[in-house]
Design a protein around this motif. Structure first.
Motif, PDB file in Angstrom:
ATOM      1  N   PHE A 200       1.225  -1.195  -0.366  1.00  0.00           N
ATOM      2  CA  PHE A 200       0.032   0.119   0.085  1.00  0.00           C
ATOM      3  C   PHE A 200       0.446   1.174   0.104  1.00  0.00           C
ATOM      4  CE2 PHE A 200      -2.485   3.186   2.009  1.00  0.00           C
ATOM      5  CZ  PHE A 200      -3.347   3.586   1.123  1.00  0.00           C
ATOM      6  N   ILE A 201       1.865   1.020   0.528  1.00  0.00           N
ATOM      7  CA  ILE A 201       2.418   2.105   1.095  1.00  0.00           C
ATOM      8  C   ILE A 201       3.676   2.804   0.070  1.00  0.00           C
ATOM      9  CG2 ILE A 201       4.639   3.335   2.209  1.00  0.00           C
ATOM     10  CD1 ILE A 201       4.245   2.174   4.217  1.00  0.00           C
ATOM     11  N   LEU A 202       4.020   1.904  -0.339  1.00  0.00           N
ATOM     12  CA  LEU A 202       5.545   1.674  -1.997  1.00  0.00           C
ATOM     13  C   LEU A 202       4.343   2.042  -2.862  1.00  0.00           C
ATOM     14  CD1 LEU A 202       7.404  -1.746  -1.618  1.00  0.00           C
ATOM     15  CD2 LEU A 202       7.703   1.129  -1.223  1.00  0.00           C
ATOM     16  N   GLN A 203       3.319   1.598  -3.509  1.00  0.00           N
ATOM     17  CA  GLN A 203       2.518   2.218  -4.222  1.00  0.00           C
ATOM     18  C   GLN A 203       1.127   3.484  -4.729  1.00  0.00           C
ATOM     19  OE1 GLN A 203       2.731   0.717  -7.431  1.00  0.00           O
ATOM     20  NE2 GLN A 203       4.046  -1.241  -6.577  1.00  0.00           N
ATOM     21  N   HIS A 204       1.905   4.112  -3.700  1.00  0.00           N
ATOM     22  CA  HIS A 204       1.222   4.714  -2.853  1.00  0.00           C
ATOM     23  C   HIS A 204       1.592   6.576  -4.022  1.00  0.00           C
ATOM     24  CE1 HIS A 204      -1.043   8.466  -1.429  1.00  0.00           C
ATOM     25  NE2 HIS A 204       0.028   9.045  -0.982  1.00  0.00           N
ATOM     26  N   ARG A 205       0.699   7.305  -4.859  1.00  0.00           N
ATOM     27  CA  ARG A 205       0.784   8.480  -5.647  1.00  0.00           C
ATOM     28  C   ARG A 205       1.268   9.566  -4.588  1.00  0.00           C
ATOM     29  NH1 ARG A 205       1.933   8.702 -11.093  1.00  0.00           N
ATOM     30  NH2 ARG A 205       0.754   6.262 -10.997  1.00  0.00           N
ATOM     31  N   ASN A 206       1.593  10.180  -4.062  1.00  0.00           N
ATOM     32  CA  ASN A 206       2.196  11.838  -4.022  1.00  0.00           C
ATOM     33  C   ASN A 206       1.166  12.835  -4.182  1.00  0.00           C
ATOM     34  OD1 ASN A 206       3.409  14.028  -3.021  1.00  0.00           O
ATOM     35  ND2 ASN A 206       4.353  13.319  -2.101  1.00  0.00           N
ATOM     36  N   THR A 207      -0.303  13.568  -3.564  1.00  0.00           N
ATOM     37  CA  THR A 207      -0.447  14.089  -3.657  1.00  0.00           C
ATOM     38  C   THR A 207      -0.444  14.946  -4.294  1.00  0.00           C
ATOM     39  OG1 THR A 207      -1.100  15.010  -1.740  1.00  0.00           O
ATOM     40  CG2 THR A 207      -3.001  12.826  -2.495  1.00  0.00           C
ATOM     41  N   TYR A 208       0.834  15.640  -3.703  1.00  0.00           N
ATOM     42  CA  TYR A 208       1.263  17.136  -4.296  1.00  0.00           C
ATOM     43  C   TYR A 208       2.331  16.704  -5.299  1.00  0.00           C
ATOM     44  CZ  TYR A 208      -0.872  18.243   0.225  1.00  0.00           C
ATOM     45  OH  TYR A 208      -1.500  18.712   1.186  1.00  0.00           O
ATOM     46  N   ASN A 209       2.970  15.765  -5.858  1.00  0.00           N
ATOM     47  CA  ASN A 209       3.301  16.249  -7.341  1.00  0.00           C
ATOM     48  C   ASN A 209       3.216  14.791  -8.029  1.00  0.00           C
ATOM     49  OD1 ASN A 209       5.116  13.872  -5.686  1.00  0.00           O
ATOM     50  ND2 ASN A 209       6.919  14.959  -5.016  1.00  0.00           N
ATOM     51  N   GLY A 210       2.149  14.247  -7.734  1.00  0.00           N
ATOM     52  CA  GLY A 210       1.843  13.301  -8.670  1.00  0.00           C
ATOM     53  C   GLY A 210       2.763  12.006  -8.845  1.00  0.00           C
ATOM     54  N   LYS A 211       3.810  11.388  -8.255  1.00  0.00           N
ATOM     55  CA  LYS A 211       4.776  10.582  -8.310  1.00  0.00           C
ATOM     56  C   LYS A 211       4.120   9.788  -7.238  1.00  0.00           C
ATOM     57  CE  LYS A 211       9.139  13.287  -8.406  1.00  0.00           C
ATOM     58  NZ  LYS A 211       9.981  14.035  -8.125  1.00  0.00           N
ATOM     59  N   LYS A 212       4.635   8.252  -7.812  1.00  0.00           N
ATOM     60  CA  LYS A 212       4.621   7.304  -6.609  1.00  0.00           C
ATOM     61  C   LYS A 212       6.008   7.442  -6.111  1.00  0.00           C
ATOM     62  CE  LYS A 212       2.183   3.508  -8.778  1.00  0.00           C
ATOM     63  NZ  LYS A 212       1.879   2.110  -9.022  1.00  0.00           N
ATOM     64  N   TYR A 213       5.381   6.406  -5.272  1.00  0.00           N
ATOM     65  CA  TYR A 213       6.654   6.767  -3.477  1.00  0.00           C
ATOM     66  C   TYR A 213       8.188   6.397  -4.148  1.00  0.00           C
ATOM     67  CZ  TYR A 213       4.108   8.529  -0.017  1.00  0.00           C
ATOM     68  OH  TYR A 213       3.964   9.682   1.269  1.00  0.00           O
ATOM     69  N   ILE A 214       7.482   5.184  -4.817  1.00  0.00           N
ATOM     70  CA  ILE A 214       8.996   4.204  -5.583  1.00  0.00           C
ATOM     71  C   ILE A 214       9.744   5.400  -6.082  1.00  0.00           C
ATOM     72  CG2 ILE A 214       7.880   1.965  -4.909  1.00  0.00           C
ATOM     73  CD1 ILE A 214       7.171   2.161  -8.062  1.00  0.00           C
ATOM     74  N   ASN A 215       9.651   6.384  -6.648  1.00  0.00           N
ATOM     75  CA  ASN A 215      10.177   7.120  -7.648  1.00  0.00           C
ATOM     76  C   ASN A 215      10.158   9.059  -7.290  1.00  0.00           C
ATOM     77  OD1 ASN A 215       9.472   5.522  -9.897  1.00  0.00           O
ATOM     78  ND2 ASN A 215       7.908   6.176 -10.228  1.00  0.00           N
ATOM     79  N   GLU A 216       9.240   9.050  -6.086  1.00  0.00           N
ATOM     80  CA  GLU A 216      10.223   9.540  -5.195  1.00  0.00           C
ATOM     81  C   GLU A 216      11.473  10.317  -4.580  1.00  0.00           C
ATOM     82  OE1 GLU A 216      10.330  13.351  -3.809  1.00  0.00           O
ATOM     83  OE2 GLU A 216       7.598  12.997  -3.884  1.00  0.00           O
ATOM     84  N   SER A 217      12.170  11.028  -5.924  1.00  0.00           N
ATOM     85  CA  SER A 217      12.931  11.604  -5.259  1.00  0.00           C
ATOM     86  C   SER A 217      14.070  12.608  -3.540  1.00  0.00           C
ATOM     87  CB  SER A 217      13.658  12.218  -5.668  1.00  0.00           C
ATOM     88  OG  SER A 217      13.366  13.898  -6.246  1.00  0.00           O
ATOM     89  N   ALA A 218      12.820  12.605  -2.816  1.00  0.00           N
ATOM     90  CA  ALA A 218      12.735  12.600  -1.212  1.00  0.00           C
ATOM     91  C   ALA A 218      13.618  12.290  -0.836  1.00  0.00           C
ATOM     92  CB  ALA A 218      11.982  14.254  -0.936  1.00  0.00           C
ATOM     93  N   ILE A 219      13.129  10.726  -1.258  1.00  0.00           N
ATOM     94  CA  ILE A 219      12.876   9.531   0.433  1.00  0.00           C
ATOM     95  C   ILE A 219      14.291   9.257  -0.101  1.00  0.00           C
ATOM     96  CG2 ILE A 219      12.811   6.887  -0.011  1.00  0.00           C
ATOM     97  CD1 ILE A 219      10.034   7.981  -0.322  1.00  0.00           C
ATOM     98  N   MET A 220      14.879   8.334   1.015  1.00  0.00           N
ATOM     99  CA  MET A 220      16.683   8.293   0.424  1.00  0.00           C
ATOM    100  C   MET A 220      16.640   6.705   0.151  1.00  0.00           C
ATOM    101  SD  MET A 220      20.045   8.865   3.000  1.00  0.00           S
ATOM    102  CE  MET A 220      20.854   7.788   3.568  1.00  0.00           C
TER     103      MET A 220
END
Length: 442
Positions: A200-220
């Motif tokens: 559920f977390i990995l496939q979530h899409r950020n509501t502010y930039n449209g990115k899936k968490y797996i593509n979110e560069s703010a995550i290290m």
């Protein structure tokens, strides 16, 4: 070649070059932190950092009052950035509701009921990551918890009939807690439930930039849990299997982010050096972590003092060095991602002095700084824990629903290990290290 053909060819080359430049610029903007040998790198440059634990950061934007919520978060991120902090360790979400092991747990809850996820709860984490990206900050996100304050493994055991409701709520003895929690690794239904929340977390899409968490560069990095311990020697085999399987599963879905376990080190692996080394040698584990808790581990009695601090520092140095040696052997970075010390005199009030804590932090930061200077394996430090503008309530020791979030989780005295925005001497020291050691994210 005719003039017209030359002109068309030139335009095609120019267009291709323009596209290349745009692609390169976008790649630069979305670069992810990598683990290369015993260092972190971003955009090809070494990344060494001083960071903070900000476990409640993903919950602030959910506050109805914007002053206590989004505005507080924005102010605190600006404050942290101004002091040189660009790495935050954050809880993704909690499991279950009500009393657990005799204490209140974190609210609001991502999975309040068994296999029922409240997607709106991740909007708070969305906002945090969105704002962090603006400031070139990155997050380490821990996915569950060995300890009760956010539900974690004990809640999964309860949902799957391994702990009854009455036992879950009452205060357990240490032996009981070890016995029950160790069952998580052999509970197939519990591990399946953990993976459902993970999906559920990995496939979530950020509501502010449209990115899936797996593509979110703010995550290290993804961290399997906060301080996952086998808890009992007979659980070690199942513990290892769970780590290997879970890390491999994350890597099969997410090619962008680092994965780590979240261990305390020797103290969290049944005091087994071989086990610590073995679990971090796995190809899907990108870096090592350790936590250091002198008070909890009995390195001083009652309160830190000028007399006992040198012995505490000596033990801390040895603990770090032993784990650093393993990191070098494995050719992976080491992060000291939790360490804390109470205020002078074991005070909880922000007006209390922090001379001993400052001395302790300074020693750890100096080891990190020396590692950075010599391209060593001690790549990062996340002190515990940033409390921002929150303040303890007079006459009230523990957090209750409706209070401002602070650095100390609900089961601990509020103010115990918190670093408030008013702790000037601590922040001046941190800023000094930042001025000496600029990081690759700046």
């Amino acid at each position: 070649m005719t003039y017209i053909a030359q002109k068309i060819t030139f335009r095609i080359i120019l267009c291709c070059w323009f596209i290349f430049l745009i692609s390169a610029a976008n790649a630069q903007k979305t670069a992810f932190v990598r683990s290369v040998d015993h260092q972190f790198k971003i955009n090809g440059s070494p990344y060494y950092y001083i960071g903070a634990n900000y476990w409640y950061g993903g919950l602030l934007a959910l506050e109805k009052d914007p002053v206590r919520g989004k505005q507080r978060l924005i102010n605190e991120l600006d404050f942290l950035k101004s002091k040189g902090i660009n790495n935050l360790r954050v809880l993704v979400g909690s499991e279950g509701e009500g009393k657990i092991n005799g204490v209140d747990r974190v609210k609001p809850v991502l999975q309040a009921r068994h296999n029922v996820f409240n997607g709106s709860l991740l909007k708070g984490l969305d906002f945090l990551l969105f704002e962090m990206a603006k400031r070139k900050m990155v997050a380490v996100l821990f996915l569950s918890n060995n300890w009760e304050w956010s539900g974690g493994f004990m809640q999964y055991l309860n949902w799957n009939g391994q702990i009854d409701n009455e036992t879950l709520k009452r205060k357990l003895t240490w032996d009981e807690q070890r016995d029950y929690t160790s069952k998580f690794y052999s509970c197939e239904a519990c591990k399946t439930d953990y993976q459902k929340q993970l999906d559920f977390i990995l496939q979530h899409r950020n509501t502010y930039n449209g990115k899936k968490y797996i593509n979110e560069s703010a995550i290290m990095a993804w961290e399997l849990a906060n301080e996952p311990r086998p808890m009992r020697p007979d659980a070690i085999s199942a513990y290892k299997n769970w780590i290997y399987a879970t890390a491999g599963y994350i890597k099969s879905i997410d090619k962008n982010h680092l994965v780590t376990i979240g261990t305390e080190g020797f103290m969290g692996t049944e005091e087994n050096w071989l086990l610590f080394k073995e679990i971090h040698a796995n190809k899907n584990i990108d870096y090592l972590t350790i936590h250091i808790w002198p008070k909890n581990w009995g390195w001083f009695k009652d309160a830190p003092t000028a007399e006992n601090l040198p012995a505490v520092i000596e033990k801390t140095s040895a603990y770090i060095k032993q784990h650093e040696n393993i990191a070098l052997q494995l050719k992976k970075p080491l992060v000291i991602e939790e360490f804390g010390l109470p205020r002078d005199g074991h005070a909880f009030d922000p007006s209390g002095t922090t001379a001993l804590r400052d001395g302790y932090f300074n020693h750890i930061f100096s080891l990190w700084s020396n590692s950075r200077t010599h391209n060593g394996a001690i790549a990062g430090c996340n002190f515990w824990s940033f409390a921002g503008s929150s303040r303890p309530i007079n006459g009230q020791l523990f957090w209750k629903d409706g209070d401002d979030f602070s650095g100390d989780p609900p089961q601990e005295e509020q103010g115990l290990n918190s670093v408030f925005d008013s702790d000037r001497s601590t922040w001046n020291m941190i800023k000094t290290y930042f001025n000496i050691n600029h990081s690759a994210l700046q």
